[in-house]
Design a protein around this motif. Sequence first.
Motif, mmCIF file in Angstrom:
data_model
loop_
_atom_site.group_PDB
_atom_site.id
_atom_site.type_symbol
_atom_site.label_atom_id
_atom_site.label_comp_id
_atom_site.label_asym_id
_atom_site.label_seq_id
_atom_site.Cartn_x
_atom_site.Cartn_y
_atom_site.Cartn_z
ATOM 1 N N SER A 194 -23.837 -70.322 31.159
ATOM 2 C CA SER A 194 -24.654 -71.504 30.883
ATOM 3 C C SER A 194 -26.027 -71.106 30.362
ATOM 4 N N SER A 236 -15.533 -73.037 34.810
ATOM 5 C CA SER A 236 -16.005 -74.170 35.599
ATOM 6 C C SER A 236 -14.822 -74.944 36.197
ATOM 7 N N LYS A 237 -13.773 -75.100 35.421
ATOM 8 C CA LYS A 237 -12.563 -75.762 35.923
ATOM 9 C C LYS A 237 -11.906 -74.923 37.021
ATOM 10 N N VAL A 259 -20.275 -68.553 35.595
ATOM 11 C CA VAL A 259 -20.531 -69.857 34.965
ATOM 12 C C VAL A 259 -22.031 -70.026 34.735
ATOM 13 N N VAL A 265 -19.207 -71.697 25.264
ATOM 14 C CA VAL A 265 -18.882 -73.029 25.796
ATOM 15 C C VAL A 265 -17.446 -73.060 26.305
ATOM 16 N N ASP A 266 -16.528 -72.519 25.519
ATOM 17 C CA ASP A 266 -15.121 -72.519 25.924
ATOM 18 C C ASP A 266 -14.910 -71.718 27.213
ATOM 19 N N ARG A 280 -17.169 -70.933 29.499
ATOM 20 C CA ARG A 280 -17.844 -71.615 30.606
ATOM 21 C C ARG A 280 -17.008 -72.792 31.096
ATOM 22 N N SER A 281 -16.450 -73.546 30.193
ATOM 23 C CA SER A 281 -15.626 -74.698 30.557
ATOM 24 C C SER A 281 -14.412 -74.264 31.377
#
Length: 152
Positions: free
Chosen positions: A131, A94-95, A127, A87-88, A90-91
């Motif tokens: 996901s 994504s940013k 990403v 999650v970290d 990917r976040s």
Amino acid sequence: MKLAEALIARADYQKRIEQLKKRIHMNLKIQEGDEPSEDPNEMLSELAEIRQELTSLIKKINRTNCEIRFDDERTLADALTERDQLVDQRSLLSKVVDEASQQVGRYSQSEIRIVSTVNVKAIQKQVDHLSKAYREMDTKIQGMNWNIDLLD
């Protein structure tokens, strides 16, 4: 009790604690001669009881997560840690994609041209891969939570 039920109870305890904190704060000071709408001392006692129950529940959840096997190589606790890292990552990526994809308008040919320093398409593929990996791992974890009995 199943692990999933314990996780729901944990979330409920955490919400109740936050609500009690707010209610205590709202009743700490009153105008002289008035009565508080709720007794802060009673709420502090209730808060202490809930914290004790929550602590006990969290210990059982942690013990269960450390004992139960996710697969041949990892415990459930290991899988949870890996899921959080997915999650970290990917976040973050994504940013990066969002920032690198923003177009900066130029009003004339003489203005400085802004270009991306990363390959947005390649990072977007990462990403998407992260996901998918997260969804697959989370689905397996959630399924296991409803089949695993909480350890004492």
